[in-house]
Design a protein around this motif. Sequence first.
Motif, PDB file in Angstrom:
ATOM      1  N   ARG A   1      -3.967  -2.460  -1.331  1.00 35.32           N
ATOM      2  CA  ARG A   1      -5.332  -2.586  -1.074  1.00 35.32           C
ATOM      3  C   ARG A   1      -6.093  -1.405  -0.434  1.00 35.32           C
ATOM      4  N   ILE A   2      -5.771  -0.525   0.387  1.00 41.64           N
ATOM      5  CA  ILE A   2      -6.233   0.451   0.845  1.00 41.64           C
ATOM      6  C   ILE A   2      -5.897   1.595  -0.716  1.00 41.64           C
ATOM      7  N   ALA A   3      -5.406   1.858  -0.886  1.00 43.98           N
ATOM      8  CA  ALA A   3      -5.094   2.766  -2.423  1.00 43.98           C
ATOM      9  C   ALA A   3      -5.919   2.939  -3.460  1.00 43.98           C
ATOM     10  N   GLU A   4      -6.212   1.041  -3.755  1.00 47.36           N
ATOM     11  CA  GLU A   4      -7.012   1.100  -4.555  1.00 47.36           C
ATOM     12  C   GLU A   4      -8.317   0.766  -4.063  1.00 47.36           C
ATOM     13  N   ALA A   5      -8.814   0.846  -2.994  1.00 44.26           N
ATOM     14  CA  ALA A   5     -10.110   0.613  -2.302  1.00 44.26           C
ATOM     15  C   ALA A   5     -10.460   2.013  -2.597  1.00 44.26           C
ATOM     16  N   GLY A   6     -10.021   2.898  -1.988  1.00 44.91           N
ATOM     17  CA  GLY A   6     -10.010   4.146  -1.801  1.00 44.91           C
ATOM     18  C   GLY A   6     -10.078   4.488  -0.712  1.00 44.91           C
ATOM     19  N   GLY A   7      -9.404   3.113   0.272  1.00 48.15           N
ATOM     20  CA  GLY A   7      -9.720   4.047   2.323  1.00 48.15           C
ATOM     21  C   GLY A   7      -9.464   2.811   3.010  1.00 48.15           C
ATOM     22  N   ILE A   8      -8.919   3.069   4.572  1.00 49.97           N
ATOM     23  CA  ILE A   8      -9.323   1.924   5.053  1.00 49.97           C
ATOM     24  C   ILE A   8     -10.273   0.403   5.387  1.00 49.97           C
ATOM     25  N   GLY A   9     -11.222   1.605   5.281  1.00 53.33           N
ATOM     26  CA  GLY A   9     -13.086   0.980   5.597  1.00 53.33           C
ATOM     27  C   GLY A   9     -13.429   0.324   4.108  1.00 53.33           C
ATOM     28  N   ARG A  10     -12.587   0.491   2.880  1.00 54.98           N
ATOM     29  CA  ARG A  10     -12.863  -0.294   1.688  1.00 54.98           C
ATOM     30  C   ARG A  10     -12.200  -1.824   2.595  1.00 54.98           C
ATOM     31  N   ALA A  11     -11.036  -1.058   2.820  1.00 59.73           N
ATOM     32  CA  ALA A  11      -9.979  -2.253   2.162  1.00 59.73           C
ATOM     33  C   ALA A  11      -9.592  -3.317   3.648  1.00 59.73           C
ATOM     34  N   ALA A  12     -10.433  -2.834   4.281  1.00 58.82           N
ATOM     35  CA  ALA A  12     -10.817  -3.704   5.445  1.00 58.82           C
ATOM     36  C   ALA A  12     -11.955  -4.820   5.447  1.00 58.82           C
ATOM     37  N   ASP A  13     -13.175  -4.506   4.528  1.00 50.61           N
ATOM     38  CA  ASP A  13     -14.054  -4.739   4.112  1.00 50.61           C
ATOM     39  C   ASP A  13     -13.154  -6.366   2.936  1.00 50.61           C
ATOM     40  N   GLN A  14     -12.830  -5.330   2.126  1.00 54.81           N
ATOM     41  CA  GLN A  14     -12.387  -7.020   0.806  1.00 54.81           C
ATOM     42  C   GLN A  14     -10.875  -7.811   1.142  1.00 54.81           C
ATOM     43  N   LEU A  15     -10.867  -7.532   2.812  1.00 54.98           N
ATOM     44  CA  LEU A  15      -9.598  -8.608   2.855  1.00 54.98           C
ATOM     45  C   LEU A  15      -9.844  -9.061   4.336  1.00 54.98           C
ATOM     46  N   GLY A  16     -11.172  -9.042   4.540  1.00 59.45           N
ATOM     47  CA  GLY A  16     -11.569  -9.295   5.873  1.00 59.45           C
ATOM     48  C   GLY A  16     -10.929  -9.475   7.112  1.00 59.45           C
TER      49      GLY A  16
ATOM     50  N   ILE B   1       0.776   7.763   3.386  1.00 61.07           N
ATOM     51  CA  ILE B   1      -1.357   8.587   3.201  1.00 61.07           C
ATOM     52  C   ILE B   1      -1.137   9.851   3.523  1.00 61.07           C
ATOM     53  N   ALA B   2      -1.487  10.648   3.009  1.00 58.96           N
ATOM     54  CA  ALA B   2      -1.816  11.826   3.986  1.00 58.96           C
ATOM     55  C   ALA B   2      -3.643  11.979   4.172  1.00 58.96           C
ATOM     56  N   ARG B   3      -4.047  12.058   5.303  1.00 57.09           N
ATOM     57  CA  ARG B   3      -4.982  12.068   5.985  1.00 57.09           C
ATOM     58  C   ARG B   3      -5.706  13.426   6.564  1.00 57.09           C
ATOM     59  N   THR B   4      -6.846  13.708   6.003  1.00 56.33           N
ATOM     60  CA  THR B   4      -7.258  14.696   7.266  1.00 56.33           C
ATOM     61  C   THR B   4      -8.689  13.792   7.330  1.00 56.33           C
ATOM     62  N   THR B   5      -9.637  14.683   7.695  1.00 59.66           N
ATOM     63  CA  THR B   5     -10.903  13.910   8.892  1.00 59.66           C
ATOM     64  C   THR B   5     -11.891  13.349   7.455  1.00 59.66           C
ATOM     65  N   ARG B   6     -11.391  14.183   5.958  1.00 59.94           N
ATOM     66  CA  ARG B   6     -12.410  14.115   5.448  1.00 59.94           C
ATOM     67  C   ARG B   6     -11.774  13.267   3.940  1.00 59.94           C
ATOM     68  N   LYS B   7     -10.947  13.742   3.870  1.00 62.01           N
ATOM     69  CA  LYS B   7     -10.540  13.178   2.481  1.00 62.01           C
ATOM     70  C   LYS B   7      -9.023  12.043   2.904  1.00 62.01           C
ATOM     71  N   TRP B   8      -7.994  11.720   1.598  1.00 64.81           N
ATOM     72  CA  TRP B   8      -6.655  11.100   1.966  1.00 64.81           C
ATOM     73  C   TRP B   8      -6.397  11.041   0.269  1.00 64.81           C
TER      74      TRP B   8
ATOM     75  N   LEU C   1      -2.380   9.422  -1.946  1.00 62.88           N
ATOM     76  CA  LEU C   1      -1.629   9.337  -1.852  1.00 62.88           C
ATOM     77  C   LEU C   1       0.008  10.236  -1.980  1.00 62.88           C
ATOM     78  N   THR C   2       1.062  10.853  -1.130  1.00 61.38           N
ATOM     79  CA  THR C   2       1.755  10.888  -0.474  1.00 61.38           C
ATOM     80  C   THR C   2       3.141  10.618  -1.675  1.00 61.38           C
ATOM     81  N   GLU C   3       3.857  11.673  -2.237  1.00 58.72           N
ATOM     82  CA  GLU C   3       5.011  11.377  -3.322  1.00 58.72           C
ATOM     83  C   GLU C   3       5.540   9.861  -2.751  1.00 58.72           C
ATOM     84  N   ALA C   4       5.222   9.879  -1.947  1.00 58.37           N
ATOM     85  CA  ALA C   4       6.193   8.753  -1.003  1.00 58.37           C
ATOM     86  C   ALA C   4       5.668   7.391  -1.310  1.00 58.37           C
ATOM     87  N   GLY C   5       3.602   7.653  -1.205  1.00 52.32           N
ATOM     88  CA  GLY C   5       3.228   6.847  -1.203  1.00 52.32           C
ATOM     89  C   GLY C   5       3.104   6.256  -2.790  1.00 52.32           C
ATOM     90  N   GLN C   6       3.000   7.040  -3.527  1.00 55.27           N
ATOM     91  CA  GLN C   6       2.769   6.534  -4.979  1.00 55.27           C
ATOM     92  C   GLN C   6       4.031   6.002  -5.631  1.00 55.27           C
TER      93      GLN C   6
END
Length: 300
Positions: free
Chosen positions: A12-27, A49-56, A58-63
Amino acid sequence: MGQLEELENFVRIAEAGGIGRAADQLGLAKSVVSRRLADLESRLGSRLIARTTRKWHLTEAGQRCYEQALRVLDASAELQASVNLQDQQLRGTLRIAAPLSFGVAHLAPVIEQFSKLHPELAIELDLSDRFVNLIETGVDLALRIGELADSSLRARKLAPVSLCLVASPSYLERAGTPTDPEQLKQHRLLHYAGSSADALWLTAPDQTLHQINWVSKLKANNGDFLNAMAVQGFGIACSPRFICWQDIKQGKLNVLMPEYTLPERALYVVYPSSRFVAQRVRVFIDFLATYFADNSRWER
């Protein structure tokens, strides 16, 4: 926390594009989704997932994890479906997107009948003419009308959707009844703004193609509104039959130049191909196919 839930959370995180959107979809709360991701990364011993303050991203392992997680979740869904053949009661939430006009006119009996068969299933219906990205929004399936653009989505044709030129008797009495494509250029045409087509194409009985460029006096992004304007005598609309068929039947609209054909469209159900297909989605798609095979009243 089960491993399957951790994997679904990650997908969900990978497809939604972030933790916030995934949280909304999963309730779920963002903190819960974030903790599940951390637990999965800890168990696998790798940053996904490689995270910065603005972007994230998938790492190679994440993919690799994402691709394998889809297979695992798909196999789990297949297993559950095969084991629970005798228990056809669906649970969870089914998220559907559909065009506004079509949904208002034709989906209420579909949802009502399906809900009676599966009363424990919750349904969320998004009626809008805007394009809905199923992957990013977490929508399970969408109904779409027209030609489908190339995409990674799976598609199943449900019913034909034909177009026709219609106008009210009052308009035709005032402006005259066109009998060939050239005469249409002298009339007030009502244009659907949601279409990318810049011209109206008609095929004559001898298969000759005629192109009528849109020089419309009224443009709107809702087919019901254009149809209502045609009923009021404002002009000629190129309307899907699923919108105008009752007005034609009641004599409020006349079909113009029926010997000429317009490009035929179709009603499709589309759903992600890159995500495991839950049993509730499969069952509903089959239900849609059976329902519209017998209930495409607008075409008859």
